[in-house]
Design a protein around this motif. Structure first.
Motif, PDB file in Angstrom:
ATOM      1  N   CYS A 172       0.834  -1.325  -0.051  1.00  0.00           N
ATOM      2  CA  CYS A 172       0.033  -0.010  -0.214  1.00  0.00           C
ATOM      3  C   CYS A 172       0.781   1.338   0.043  1.00  0.00           C
ATOM      4  CB  CYS A 172      -0.950  -0.001   1.170  1.00  0.00           C
ATOM      5  SG  CYS A 172      -2.035  -1.209   1.128  1.00  0.00           S
ATOM      6  N   GLY A 173       2.091   1.339   0.819  1.00  0.00           N
ATOM      7  CA  GLY A 173       2.581   2.381   0.722  1.00  0.00           C
ATOM      8  C   GLY A 173       3.321   2.847  -0.215  1.00  0.00           C
ATOM      9  N   VAL A 174       3.981   1.857  -1.083  1.00  0.00           N
ATOM     10  CA  VAL A 174       4.904   1.900  -2.596  1.00  0.00           C
ATOM     11  C   VAL A 174       3.853   2.293  -3.603  1.00  0.00           C
ATOM     12  CG1 VAL A 174       6.178   0.677  -4.021  1.00  0.00           C
ATOM     13  CG2 VAL A 174       6.706   0.412  -1.613  1.00  0.00           C
ATOM     14  N   VAL A 175       2.548   1.755  -3.768  1.00  0.00           N
ATOM     15  CA  VAL A 175       1.786   2.208  -4.829  1.00  0.00           C
ATOM     16  C   VAL A 175       0.553   3.199  -4.561  1.00  0.00           C
ATOM     17  CG1 VAL A 175       2.640   0.124  -6.302  1.00  0.00           C
ATOM     18  CG2 VAL A 175       0.414   0.090  -4.619  1.00  0.00           C
ATOM     19  N   ARG A 176       0.142   3.443  -3.523  1.00  0.00           N
ATOM     20  CA  ARG A 176      -1.034   4.417  -3.160  1.00  0.00           C
ATOM     21  C   ARG A 176      -0.347   5.690  -3.116  1.00  0.00           C
ATOM     22  NH1 ARG A 176      -5.368   1.052   0.417  1.00  0.00           N
ATOM     23  NH2 ARG A 176      -6.118  -0.618  -1.136  1.00  0.00           N
ATOM     24  N   GLU A 177      -1.318   6.637  -3.150  1.00  0.00           N
ATOM     25  CA  GLU A 177      -1.127   7.838  -2.677  1.00  0.00           C
ATOM     26  C   GLU A 177      -0.671   7.984  -1.366  1.00  0.00           C
ATOM     27  OE1 GLU A 177      -3.946  10.697  -3.780  1.00  0.00           O
ATOM     28  OE2 GLU A 177      -4.309   9.684  -5.688  1.00  0.00           O
ATOM     29  N   PRO A 178       0.393   8.674  -1.016  1.00  0.00           N
ATOM     30  CA  PRO A 178       0.993   9.909  -1.520  1.00  0.00           C
ATOM     31  C   PRO A 178       2.298   9.606  -2.241  1.00  0.00           C
ATOM     32  CG  PRO A 178       1.484  10.017   0.827  1.00  0.00           C
ATOM     33  CD  PRO A 178       0.445   8.866   0.716  1.00  0.00           C
ATOM     34  N   ARG A 179       2.709   8.360  -2.182  1.00  0.00           N
ATOM     35  CA  ARG A 179       4.028   8.013  -2.891  1.00  0.00           C
ATOM     36  C   ARG A 179       3.713   7.747  -4.524  1.00  0.00           C
ATOM     37  NH1 ARG A 179       3.821   6.384   1.846  1.00  0.00           N
ATOM     38  NH2 ARG A 179       5.244   7.209   3.542  1.00  0.00           N
TER      39      ARG A 179
ATOM     40  N   THR B  31      14.410   7.017  -3.941  1.00  0.00           N
ATOM     41  CA  THR B  31      14.658   6.392  -2.515  1.00  0.00           C
ATOM     42  C   THR B  31      13.226   6.802  -1.811  1.00  0.00           C
ATOM     43  OG1 THR B  31      16.757   6.191  -2.481  1.00  0.00           O
ATOM     44  CG2 THR B  31      15.468   6.083  -0.085  1.00  0.00           C
ATOM     45  N   LEU B  32      12.232   5.904  -1.478  1.00  0.00           N
ATOM     46  CA  LEU B  32      10.892   6.299  -0.908  1.00  0.00           C
ATOM     47  C   LEU B  32      11.241   6.048   0.774  1.00  0.00           C
ATOM     48  CD1 LEU B  32       8.443   3.969  -2.751  1.00  0.00           C
ATOM     49  CD2 LEU B  32       9.136   6.309  -3.240  1.00  0.00           C
ATOM     50  N   ARG B  33      10.795   7.132   1.497  1.00  0.00           N
ATOM     51  CA  ARG B  33      10.778   7.339   2.790  1.00  0.00           C
ATOM     52  C   ARG B  33       9.476   6.929   3.698  1.00  0.00           C
ATOM     53  NH1 ARG B  33      15.164  10.853   4.776  1.00  0.00           N
ATOM     54  NH2 ARG B  33      13.688  11.482   6.239  1.00  0.00           N
ATOM     55  N   PHE B  34       9.723   5.834   4.550  1.00  0.00           N
ATOM     56  CA  PHE B  34       8.521   5.520   5.278  1.00  0.00           C
ATOM     57  C   PHE B  34       8.944   6.079   6.994  1.00  0.00           C
ATOM     58  CE2 PHE B  34       8.618   3.126   1.719  1.00  0.00           C
ATOM     59  CZ  PHE B  34       7.307   2.999   1.128  1.00  0.00           C
ATOM     60  N   ASP B  35       8.199   7.208   7.353  1.00  0.00           N
ATOM     61  CA  ASP B  35       8.565   7.745   8.495  1.00  0.00           C
ATOM     62  C   ASP B  35       7.417   7.150   9.565  1.00  0.00           C
ATOM     63  OD1 ASP B  35       8.701   9.254  10.870  1.00  0.00           O
ATOM     64  OD2 ASP B  35       9.206  10.883   9.923  1.00  0.00           O
ATOM     65  N   SER B  36       7.821   6.444  10.437  1.00  0.00           N
ATOM     66  CA  SER B  36       6.896   5.765  11.439  1.00  0.00           C
ATOM     67  C   SER B  36       5.796   6.878  12.080  1.00  0.00           C
ATOM     68  CB  SER B  36       7.602   4.920  12.721  1.00  0.00           C
ATOM     69  OG  SER B  36       8.364   5.945  13.360  1.00  0.00           O
ATOM     70  N   ASP B  37       6.125   8.236  12.041  1.00  0.00           N
ATOM     71  CA  ASP B  37       5.050   9.078  12.456  1.00  0.00           C
ATOM     72  C   ASP B  37       4.051   9.498  11.510  1.00  0.00           C
ATOM     73  OD1 ASP B  37       6.434   8.945  14.875  1.00  0.00           O
ATOM     74  OD2 ASP B  37       7.948  10.797  14.701  1.00  0.00           O
ATOM     75  N   ASP B  38       4.421   9.301  10.105  1.00  0.00           N
ATOM     76  CA  ASP B  38       3.578   9.835   9.127  1.00  0.00           C
ATOM     77  C   ASP B  38       2.308   8.881   9.194  1.00  0.00           C
ATOM     78  OD1 ASP B  38       2.517  10.350   6.551  1.00  0.00           O
ATOM     79  OD2 ASP B  38       4.307   9.752   5.613  1.00  0.00           O
ATOM     80  N   PRO B  39       1.402   9.639   9.261  1.00  0.00           N
ATOM     81  CA  PRO B  39      -0.147   9.039   9.333  1.00  0.00           C
ATOM     82  C   PRO B  39      -0.476   8.199   7.990  1.00  0.00           C
ATOM     83  CG  PRO B  39      -0.490  11.481   9.134  1.00  0.00           C
ATOM     84  CD  PRO B  39       0.902  11.239   9.381  1.00  0.00           C
ATOM     85  N   PHE B  40       0.387   8.595   6.842  1.00  0.00           N
ATOM     86  CA  PHE B  40       0.041   7.910   5.548  1.00  0.00           C
ATOM     87  C   PHE B  40       1.238   7.101   5.195  1.00  0.00           C
ATOM     88  CE2 PHE B  40      -2.780  11.808   5.167  1.00  0.00           C
ATOM     89  CZ  PHE B  40      -3.980  11.182   5.561  1.00  0.00           C
ATOM     90  N   ARG B  41       2.029   6.767   6.110  1.00  0.00           N
ATOM     91  CA  ARG B  41       3.202   5.923   5.828  1.00  0.00           C
ATOM     92  C   ARG B  41       2.635   4.638   5.180  1.00  0.00           C
ATOM     93  NH1 ARG B  41       2.254   5.267  10.961  1.00  0.00           N
ATOM     94  NH2 ARG B  41       2.235   3.148  11.830  1.00  0.00           N
ATOM     95  N   GLU B  42       1.645   3.997   5.302  1.00  0.00           N
ATOM     96  CA  GLU B  42       1.127   2.880   4.432  1.00  0.00           C
ATOM     97  C   GLU B  42      -0.003   3.338   3.519  1.00  0.00           C
ATOM     98  OE1 GLU B  42      -0.660   0.070   7.608  1.00  0.00           O
ATOM     99  OE2 GLU B  42       1.258   0.416   8.782  1.00  0.00           O
ATOM    100  N   GLY B  43       0.198   4.317   2.815  1.00  0.00           N
ATOM    101  CA  GLY B  43      -0.566   5.006   1.806  1.00  0.00           C
ATOM    102  C   GLY B  43      -1.966   5.265   2.236  1.00  0.00           C
ATOM    103  N   ILE B  44      -2.706   6.077   1.411  1.00  0.00           N
ATOM    104  CA  ILE B  44      -4.356   6.536   1.720  1.00  0.00           C
ATOM    105  C   ILE B  44      -4.841   5.266   1.229  1.00  0.00           C
ATOM    106  CG2 ILE B  44      -5.728   8.125   1.192  1.00  0.00           C
ATOM    107  CD1 ILE B  44      -3.659  10.142   0.632  1.00  0.00           C
ATOM    108  N   ARG B  45      -5.597   4.530   2.357  1.00  0.00           N
ATOM    109  CA  ARG B  45      -6.226   3.540   2.175  1.00  0.00           C
ATOM    110  C   ARG B  45      -7.867   3.965   2.054  1.00  0.00           C
ATOM    111  NH1 ARG B  45      -4.003  -1.460   4.152  1.00  0.00           N
ATOM    112  NH2 ARG B  45      -1.925  -0.964   4.837  1.00  0.00           N
TER     113      ARG B  45
END
Length: 318
Positions: free
Chosen positions: A56-63, A304-318
């Protein structure tokens, strides 16, 4: 990689993006989760069960975006293969992806990971072979493709009687024969609604596994044989002529005796880009074909995609 919620943790995934005939592919080349051993099909199950947040984090928005197809390089179980790959999109996983496989091979070439102009890639749907051609295109010998039902009729509200074939080309397709549609880029939203309506009725009519719908129209360019519009599982449309969808089309043509082994077929997509195709029978039973799909991919970015544990959308916008 272990997905974590630890405060202040930043995880990174290295990707290379490409497009094949207009359809984008994002290949994870480093930082992917460890899926252990076993076949690519087994690794896909582990990915889905334990690391779906990465998909989800790789292909969904916001990345990413809904049209983006992801591909994660992994270790093949088959020792003859040069690489393994798992395909996924905004709603789940794909057994095979024709345009995506061409993009993966172009990415492996870019990374210098191919020892020759030919390679074998293990996918969740089986092993496929690919060849780098002198003109820059890539030819893929897809998984065995076949039709399971001819002239399936369904009644679709707002459309009426719809007739089509159900075939496998690495994914399941409903190939609509009638009614005919006006395929034009300016009508994309109407075509998405039209194909989505057909799929909903088909799924409720006893074919729940069919997640792609393929519409056809006359070619727009000299030398082409057909134009298509393909609705993907997540309701986006394929910008390319769709490699697995074209494989399903070839299987139907072969079974109907309308295309001979080795005979060239040029399939246009909704953008007017094309795949050149042929097929051979898998064996003497002539029940399945091995399609060869040729197209060209272009690298568009390296990130390089960054996934911040504090980011509410680190797993993409579901």
């Amino acid at each position: 990689m272990a997905w974590t919620n630890s405060v202040g943790m930043i995880q990174r995934i290295h990707t290379i993006d490409s497009h094949t005939a207009g359809e984008p592919t994002r290949v994870i080349v480093d930082g992917a989760p460890d899926l252990g051993t076993g076949s690519v099909a087994d690794q896909l199950v582990r990915f889905r069960e334990s690391f779906d947040a990465v998909r989800c984090g790789v292909v969904r928005e916001p990345r990413g975006s809904d049209v983006l197809v992801g591909a994660m390089l992994c270790k093949p179980a088959d020792p003859s293969c040069d690489a393994g790959v798992i395909f996924f999109n905004n709603v789940g996983f794909l057994g095979m992806c024709g345009h995506g496989l061409i993009g993966v091979v172009q990415t492996l070439k870019e990374l210098g990971r191919l020892s020759s102009d030919s390679c074998l890639i293990e996918t969740a749907a089986g092993v496929v072979s690919a060849k780098l051609n002198d003109d820059g295109s890539i030819s893929v010998d897809n998984v065995a493709s076949y039709r399971i039902a001819k002239d399936v009729e369904i009644q679709v509200q707002g459309i009426g009687n719809v007739v089509g074939d159900i075939a496998w080309g690495g994914n399941w397709f409903f190939l609509v024969k009638t009614p005919a549609c006006d395929l034009h880029l300016s009508r994309v939203r109407q075509l998405q609604d039209h194909a989505g309506n057909i799929r909903s009725h088909l799924n409720s009519s006893g074919f729940p596994d069919v997640d792609h719908v393929e519409l056809f129209g006359p070619p727009t360019k000299a030398g082409s044989h057909s134009q298509n519009f393909v609705l993907c599982p997540g309701l986006e449309y394929d910008r390319s002529p769709c490699g697995t969808g074209t494989s399903a089309k070839l299987a139907c043509l072969a079974e109907d005796g309308k295309l001979m082994p080795g005979e060239r077929w040029v399939q246009e997509g909704i953008l007017g880009t094309a795949f050149e195709c042929t097929y051979r029978w898998m064996d003497e039973t002539k029940s399945r074909i091995i399609p060869t799909i040729s197209g060209t991919a272009f690298i568009t970015s390296e990130s390089t995609l960054r996934f911040d544990s504090d980011d509410p959308f680190r797993e993409g916008i579901r």
